[in-house]
Motif scaffolding. Structure first.
Motif, PDB file in Angstrom:
ATOM      1  N   GLY A 281       0.819  -1.212   0.000  1.00 13.13           N
ATOM      2  CA  GLY A 281       0.000   0.000   0.000  1.00 13.13           C
ATOM      3  C   GLY A 281       0.848   1.256   0.000  1.00 13.13           C
ATOM      4  O   GLY A 281       0.527   2.247  -0.676  1.00 13.13           O
ATOM      5  N   PHE A 282       1.961   1.235   0.719  1.00 13.87           N
ATOM      6  CA  PHE A 282       2.864   2.385   0.765  1.00 13.87           C
ATOM      7  C   PHE A 282       3.435   2.667  -0.627  1.00 13.87           C
ATOM      8  O   PHE A 282       3.479   3.821  -1.070  1.00 13.87           O
ATOM      9  CB  PHE A 282       3.987   2.111   1.762  1.00 13.87           C
ATOM     10  N   TYR A 283       3.867   1.631  -1.327  1.00 11.81           N
ATOM     11  CA  TYR A 283       4.417   1.834  -2.671  1.00 11.81           C
ATOM     12  C   TYR A 283       3.345   2.363  -3.623  1.00 11.81           C
ATOM     13  O   TYR A 283       3.621   3.257  -4.434  1.00 11.81           O
ATOM     14  CB  TYR A 283       5.005   0.531  -3.205  1.00 11.81           C
ATOM     15  N   ARG A 284       2.149   1.864  -3.511  1.00  8.13           N
ATOM     16  CA  ARG A 284       1.082   2.352  -4.401  1.00  8.13           C
ATOM     17  C   ARG A 284       0.749   3.813  -4.095  1.00  8.13           C
ATOM     18  O   ARG A 284       0.554   4.613  -5.015  1.00  8.13           O
ATOM     19  CB  ARG A 284      -0.150   1.457  -4.277  1.00  8.13           C
ATOM     20  N   ARG A 285       0.685   4.166  -2.823  1.00  3.01           N
ATOM     21  CA  ARG A 285       0.424   5.569  -2.471  1.00  3.01           C
ATOM     22  C   ARG A 285       1.567   6.473  -2.909  1.00  3.01           C
ATOM     23  O   ARG A 285       1.376   7.675  -3.108  1.00  3.01           O
ATOM     24  CB  ARG A 285       0.196   5.714  -0.963  1.00  3.01           C
ATOM     25  N   SER A 286       2.741   5.906  -3.063  1.00  2.00           N
ATOM     26  CA  SER A 286       3.913   6.685  -3.483  1.00  2.00           C
ATOM     27  C   SER A 286       3.960   6.897  -4.982  1.00  2.00           C
ATOM     28  O   SER A 286       4.828   7.628  -5.474  1.00  2.00           O
ATOM     29  CB  SER A 286       5.197   5.974  -3.027  1.00  2.00           C
ATOM     30  N   GLY A 287       3.074   6.255  -5.726  1.00  2.00           N
ATOM     31  CA  GLY A 287       3.004   6.470  -7.163  1.00  2.00           C
ATOM     32  C   GLY A 287       3.397   5.283  -8.020  1.00  2.00           C
ATOM     33  O   GLY A 287       3.401   5.377  -9.251  1.00  2.00           O
ATOM     34  N   PHE A 288       3.712   4.145  -7.389  1.00  2.33           N
ATOM     35  CA  PHE A 288       4.027   2.936  -8.150  1.00  2.33           C
ATOM     36  C   PHE A 288       2.728   2.208  -8.521  1.00  2.33           C
ATOM     37  O   PHE A 288       1.782   2.166  -7.735  1.00  2.33           O
ATOM     38  CB  PHE A 288       4.909   1.996  -7.326  1.00  2.33           C
ATOM     39  N   THR A 289       2.732   1.609  -9.712  1.00  3.10           N
ATOM     40  CA  THR A 289       1.584   0.864 -10.213  1.00  3.10           C
ATOM     41  C   THR A 289       1.962  -0.606 -10.366  1.00  3.10           C
ATOM     42  O   THR A 289       2.994  -0.909 -10.972  1.00  3.10           O
ATOM     43  CB  THR A 289       1.143   1.416 -11.582  1.00  3.10           C
ATOM     44  N   PRO A 290       1.152  -1.527  -9.853  1.00  6.16           N
ATOM     45  CA  PRO A 290       1.460  -2.951 -10.029  1.00  6.16           C
ATOM     46  C   PRO A 290       1.462  -3.350 -11.499  1.00  6.16           C
ATOM     47  O   PRO A 290       0.600  -2.903 -12.276  1.00  6.16           O
ATOM     48  CB  PRO A 290       0.329  -3.653  -9.270  1.00  6.16           C
ATOM     49  N   THR A 291       2.421  -4.186 -11.875  1.00 10.53           N
ATOM     50  CA  THR A 291       2.535  -4.642 -13.270  1.00 10.53           C
ATOM     51  C   THR A 291       2.513  -6.160 -13.393  1.00 10.53           C
ATOM     52  O   THR A 291       2.413  -6.679 -14.511  1.00 10.53           O
ATOM     53  CB  THR A 291       3.829  -4.124 -13.914  1.00 10.53           C
ATOM     54  N   GLY A 292       2.624  -6.894 -12.308  1.00  9.58           N
ATOM     55  CA  GLY A 292       2.592  -8.343 -12.402  1.00  9.58           C
ATOM     56  C   GLY A 292       2.912  -8.998 -11.077  1.00  9.58           C
ATOM     57  O   GLY A 292       3.366  -8.339 -10.133  1.00  9.58           O
ATOM     58  N   GLN A 293       2.654 -10.294 -11.008  1.00  4.49           N
ATOM     59  CA  GLN A 293       2.938 -11.055  -9.799  1.00  4.49           C
ATOM     60  C   GLN A 293       3.589 -12.387 -10.158  1.00  4.49           C
ATOM     61  O   GLN A 293       3.377 -12.922 -11.246  1.00  4.49           O
ATOM     62  CB  GLN A 293       1.656 -11.322  -9.001  1.00  4.49           C
ATOM     63  N   GLN A 294       4.383 -12.883  -9.218  1.00  5.64           N
ATOM     64  CA  GLN A 294       5.027 -14.175  -9.362  1.00  5.64           C
ATOM     65  C   GLN A 294       4.996 -14.892  -8.015  1.00  5.64           C
ATOM     66  O   GLN A 294       4.824 -14.259  -6.970  1.00  5.64           O
ATOM     67  CB  GLN A 294       6.494 -14.014  -9.790  1.00  5.64           C
ATOM     68  N   ILE A 295       5.203 -16.201  -8.052  1.00  6.81           N
ATOM     69  CA  ILE A 295       5.403 -16.991  -6.846  1.00  6.81           C
ATOM     70  C   ILE A 295       6.888 -17.323  -6.751  1.00  6.81           C
ATOM     71  O   ILE A 295       7.488 -17.781  -7.729  1.00  6.81           O
ATOM     72  CB  ILE A 295       4.598 -18.313  -6.883  1.00  6.81           C
ATOM     73  N   GLU A 296       7.497 -17.055  -5.611  1.00  8.44           N
ATOM     74  CA  GLU A 296       8.898 -17.420  -5.388  1.00  8.44           C
ATOM     75  C   GLU A 296       8.967 -18.459  -4.277  1.00  8.44           C
ATOM     76  O   GLU A 296       8.328 -18.302  -3.235  1.00  8.44           O
ATOM     77  CB  GLU A 296       9.731 -16.198  -4.994  1.00  8.44           C
ATOM     78  N   ILE A 297       9.741 -19.504  -4.514  1.00  7.44           N
ATOM     79  CA  ILE A 297       9.977 -20.527  -3.503  1.00  7.44           C
ATOM     80  C   ILE A 297      11.462 -20.532  -3.186  1.00  7.44           C
ATOM     81  O   ILE A 297      12.299 -20.552  -4.086  1.00  7.44           O
ATOM     82  CB  ILE A 297       9.524 -21.916  -3.994  1.00  7.44           C
ATOM     83  N   ALA A 298      11.786 -20.476  -1.902  1.00  7.68           N
ATOM     84  CA  ALA A 298      13.186 -20.414  -1.483  1.00  7.68           C
ATOM     85  C   ALA A 298      13.373 -21.234  -0.211  1.00  7.68           C
ATOM     86  O   ALA A 298      12.416 -21.482   0.530  1.00  7.68           O
ATOM     87  CB  ALA A 298      13.605 -18.969  -1.232  1.00  7.68           C
ATOM     88  N   THR A 299      14.600 -21.626   0.031  1.00  9.67           N
ATOM     89  CA  THR A 299      14.933 -22.302   1.277  1.00  9.67           C
ATOM     90  C   THR A 299      14.762 -21.322   2.438  1.00  9.67           C
ATOM     91  O   THR A 299      15.181 -20.168   2.348  1.00  9.67           O
ATOM     92  CB  THR A 299      16.377 -22.815   1.227  1.00  9.67           C
ATOM     93  N   ASP A 300      14.143 -21.759   3.495  1.00 13.44           N
ATOM     94  CA  ASP A 300      13.903 -20.894   4.652  1.00 13.44           C
ATOM     95  C   ASP A 300      15.243 -20.453   5.249  1.00 13.44           C
ATOM     96  O   ASP A 300      16.060 -21.299   5.633  1.00 13.44           O
ATOM     97  CB  ASP A 300      13.080 -21.651   5.699  1.00 13.44           C
ATOM     98  N   PRO A 301      15.498 -19.139   5.329  1.00  8.91           N
ATOM     99  CA  PRO A 301      16.794 -18.665   5.823  1.00  8.91           C
ATOM    100  C   PRO A 301      17.045 -18.970   7.296  1.00  8.91           C
ATOM    101  O   PRO A 301      18.172 -18.886   7.762  1.00  8.91           O
ATOM    102  CB  PRO A 301      16.736 -17.155   5.576  1.00  8.91           C
ATOM    103  N   ARG A 302      16.001 -19.346   8.018  1.00 11.66           N
ATOM    104  CA  ARG A 302      16.167 -19.716   9.425  1.00 11.66           C
ATOM    105  C   ARG A 302      16.725 -21.126   9.581  1.00 11.66           C
ATOM    106  O   ARG A 302      17.167 -21.505  10.658  1.00 11.66           O
ATOM    107  CB  ARG A 302      14.828 -19.586  10.151  1.00 11.66           C
ATOM    108  N   LEU A 303      16.696 -21.885   8.488  1.00  6.17           N
ATOM    109  CA  LEU A 303      17.223 -23.247   8.518  1.00  6.17           C
ATOM    110  C   LEU A 303      18.604 -23.351   7.890  1.00  6.17           C
ATOM    111  O   LEU A 303      19.227 -24.407   7.958  1.00  6.17           O
ATOM    112  CB  LEU A 303      16.255 -24.198   7.796  1.00  6.17           C
ATOM    113  N   THR A 304      19.053 -22.267   7.272  1.00  2.00           N
ATOM    114  CA  THR A 304      20.380 -22.269   6.642  1.00  2.00           C
ATOM    115  C   THR A 304      21.413 -21.541   7.491  1.00  2.00           C
ATOM    116  O   THR A 304      22.592 -21.521   7.147  1.00  2.00           O
ATOM    117  CB  THR A 304      20.313 -21.585   5.265  1.00  2.00           C
TER     118      THR A 304
END
Length: 199
Positions: free
Chosen positions: A160-183
């Motif tokens: 919401g902060f980025y949108r109020r600052s003037g940024f417009t959403p252009t797309g979405q993705q799903i990212e899967i990563a190893t949990d940094p608490r386990l590494t």
């Protein structure tokens, strides 16, 4: 690859997050915000990796920021010392408490690579001041696009902060990563609002 609607199992020890990409194609009108009392803005040229990772962790550990913690020192140094990258900080009582990283390495673009505050400055209005600086400094160079991405591991207020600052959403993705608490990248008690899923 596009995913079909439905549920997908994650392997133990991983995290999934929805990443939202946003951009602005012309400078947004700033929302006035004074610099809080006792806070200063400073550009840090060629910061050391230990100093940078300390600030990065203090800003992002609660949200499980980990990408810069996994980088080899030489790789991170190359980014931080590149003339196309600007690091700005907000300081209070002589200590950096806000991070602004602008990446101009792609011609015609500026990426808001990292942006955030430690708990010392959250709620003080410093975030709005820092965003005004980000927009002004990004568009001071000959760019046609200022872009950022945020994800569901970030503060719930970020999108919401980025949108109020003037940024417009252009797309979405799903990212899967190893949990940094386990590494070992982050303590096991970081990001307590996000379940630690182990086998």
């Amino acid at each position: 690859m596009a995913l079909a609607p439905g549920f997908y199992d994650l392997p133990p020890g991983t995290l999934a997050t929805v990443v939202t990409h946003l951009e602005m194609r012309a400078p947004a009108v700033p929302r006035p915000a004074p610099l809080p009392d006792g806070v200063t803005l400073r550009r840090v040229r060629s910061p050391g990796t230990d100093w940078y990772r300390d600030l990065y962790t203090r800003v992002g550990a609660d949200w499980l920021w980990f990408s810069r913690l996994r980088m080899q020192r030489a790789e991170l140094t190359a980014i931080l010392t590149d003339p196309g990258v600007e690091i700005w900080v907000l300081e209070k009582d002589g200590r950096a408490e806000g991070l602004l990283e602008l990446d101009f390495r792609q011609e015609g673009d500026c990426e808001l690579a990292f942006f955030g505050l430690t708990g010392t400055l959250i709620g003080s209005g410093a975030g709005r001041f820092l965003m005004n600086q980000a927009i002004a400094r990004a568009w001071a160079r000959p760019i046609t696009r200022f872009h950022v991405h945020t994800c569901t591991l970030d503060s719930p207020a970020a999108l919401g902060f980025y949108r109020r600052s003037g940024f417009t959403p252009t797309g979405q993705q799903i990212e899967i990563a190893t949990d940094p608490r386990l590494t070992g990248d982050l303590p096991r008690d970081a990001g307590a609002h996000i379940p630690l899923y182990e086998d």
